[in-house]
Design a protein around this motif. Structure first.
Motif, PDB file in Angstrom:
ATOM      1  N   ARG A  95       2.626   1.592   3.393  1.00 56.03           N
ATOM      2  CA  ARG A  95       3.762   0.674   3.565  1.00 56.03           C
ATOM      3  C   ARG A  95       4.908   1.043   2.616  1.00 56.03           C
ATOM      4  O   ARG A  95       6.077   0.836   2.937  1.00 56.03           O
ATOM      5  N   SER A  96       4.566   1.593   1.471  1.00 60.07           N
ATOM      6  CA  SER A  96       5.609   2.057   0.543  1.00 60.07           C
ATOM      7  C   SER A  96       6.395   3.209   1.159  1.00 60.07           C
ATOM      8  O   SER A  96       7.623   3.265   1.053  1.00 60.07           O
TER       9      SER A  96
ATOM     10  N   SER B 186       0.838  -1.196   0.000  1.00 63.91           N
ATOM     11  CA  SER B 186       0.000   0.000   0.000  1.00 63.91           C
ATOM     12  C   SER B 186       0.874   1.247   0.000  1.00 63.91           C
ATOM     13  O   SER B 186       2.101   1.169   0.177  1.00 63.91           O
ATOM     14  N   ARG B 187       0.241   2.415  -0.190  1.00 63.82           N
ATOM     15  CA  ARG B 187       0.990   3.668  -0.171  1.00 63.82           C
ATOM     16  C   ARG B 187       1.686   3.857   1.168  1.00 63.82           C
ATOM     17  O   ARG B 187       2.840   4.296   1.235  1.00 63.82           O
TER      18      ARG B 187
END
Length: 231
Positions: free
Chosen positions: A143-144, A140-141
Motif C-alpha cells: 500500500r505504501s 503495508s509495503r
C-alpha cells in the motif's frame, strides 16, 4: 543539392502516399517499442519505489548497479541475448531468436534501468516527506508503493516516455536478435540503416522523418503533461 532535394521529395511522397512497406515497418516499431515500454514500467517502477522505501544490506550497491545499467551498450545486450536464445544456448528451445519477442526482451533490458532511475529519485523524496504518516497509518509495503505511485504520477509518466524514447530509437540490440527480416522484424531504425547502406535514401528518409516526428511528439507530450501534473 538536386539529388538531396529529390530524395526529400521522394521520402515525403512515400509518407504522404502511405506506402504499405513503410506503414508495416512503422506499425511493427510501435508495437514492439510500446510493449517493451509497458513491460519496463511494470518491472522498473515497483523496483524503483521499493528501493526508495526499503532498508537492507546491499541496497546502495543495488542502486549503483541500476544506475550503472543506464549505460548498457546495446550491442553487448544484443550479443548476450543472441547467445542465450541461439539453438546452442540455454534458451534456444524457446525458438525466440529472430522474432519480435526477442526484440521486445532486448528493449526491456535496456529501458528498465531508465524507469528504475527516474522513479527511484522522486519516490525517495516523497518517502522522506510521507514516511512518518505512512507509519502512523500502519500501511503495508504494497500500500505504501501504491501511495507513492499515486503521488508520483508525473515521474511514472516521465519514466514511461523516456523508456519509449529509448526503445523506439534502439538499433544495435534488435538488429542482432531480430535479424532485420523484411515484413517480420524490420523496424524503423534497422530499416534506415539497411536502406541507407543500399543507397535507397527515399525510404530511409521517410522513416527518419517519422521517427523524428515521434521523438518530438513524445517530448512535447511529456512536457505538457508534466506541466499539467505540477499545477
Amino acid at each position: 543539392m538536386n539529388d538531396f532535394a529529390q530524395s526529400i521529395a521522394a521520402a515525403l511522397s512515400l509518407v504522404a502516399g502511405r506506402d504499405p512497406e513503410l506503414l508495416g515497418i512503422v506499425g511493427l516499431s510501435l508495437r514492439v517499442s510500446l510493449s517493451a515500454s509497458v513491460l519496463a514500467l511494470v518491472i522498473g517502477a515497483p523496483l524503483g519505489g521499493w528501493l526508495a522505501i526499503s532498508k537492507f544490506r546491499g541496497r546502495q550497491a543495488v542502486i549503483v548497479l541500476a544506475n550503472a545499467c543506464l549505460g548498457l551498450p546495446p550491442v553487448v545486450v544484443g550479443l548476450g541475448l543472441y547467445l542465450l536464445l541461439s539453438r546452442s544456448g540455454p534458451l534456444g528451445f524457446a525458438g525466440l531468436l529472430f522474432t519480435p519477442t526477442a526484440m521486445i526482451v532486448a528493449q526491456v533490458i535496456l529501458a528498465t534501468p531508465i524507469v528504475v532511475a527516474l522513479v527511484h529519485r522522486p519516490a525517495t523524496l516523497l518517502w522522506a516527506e510521507y514516511a512518518d504518516l505512512v507509519r502512523i497509518d500502519g500501511l503495508s509495503r504494497l500500500r505504501s508503493l501504491a501511495l507513492l505511485s499515486s503521488l508520483g504520477r508525473a515521474s511514472l509518466l516521465t519514466a514511461f516516455l523516456a523508456a519509449f524514447g529509448r526503445a523506439i530509437a534502439e538499433v544495435g540490440a534488435i538488429i542482432i536478435v531480430g535479424g532485420n527480416i523484411s515484413g517480420y522484424t524490420r523496424t524503423m531504425t534497422t530499416a534506415i540503416a539497411l536502406e541507407t547502406s543500399k543507397g535507397d535514401l527515399a525510404l530511409g528518409l521517410g522513416l527518419g522523418l517519422i521517427l523524428l516526428a515521434l521523438s518530438v511528439g513524445v517530448s512535447t507530450i511529456a512536457f505538457l503533461l508534466g506541466r499539467a501534473f505540477t499545477r
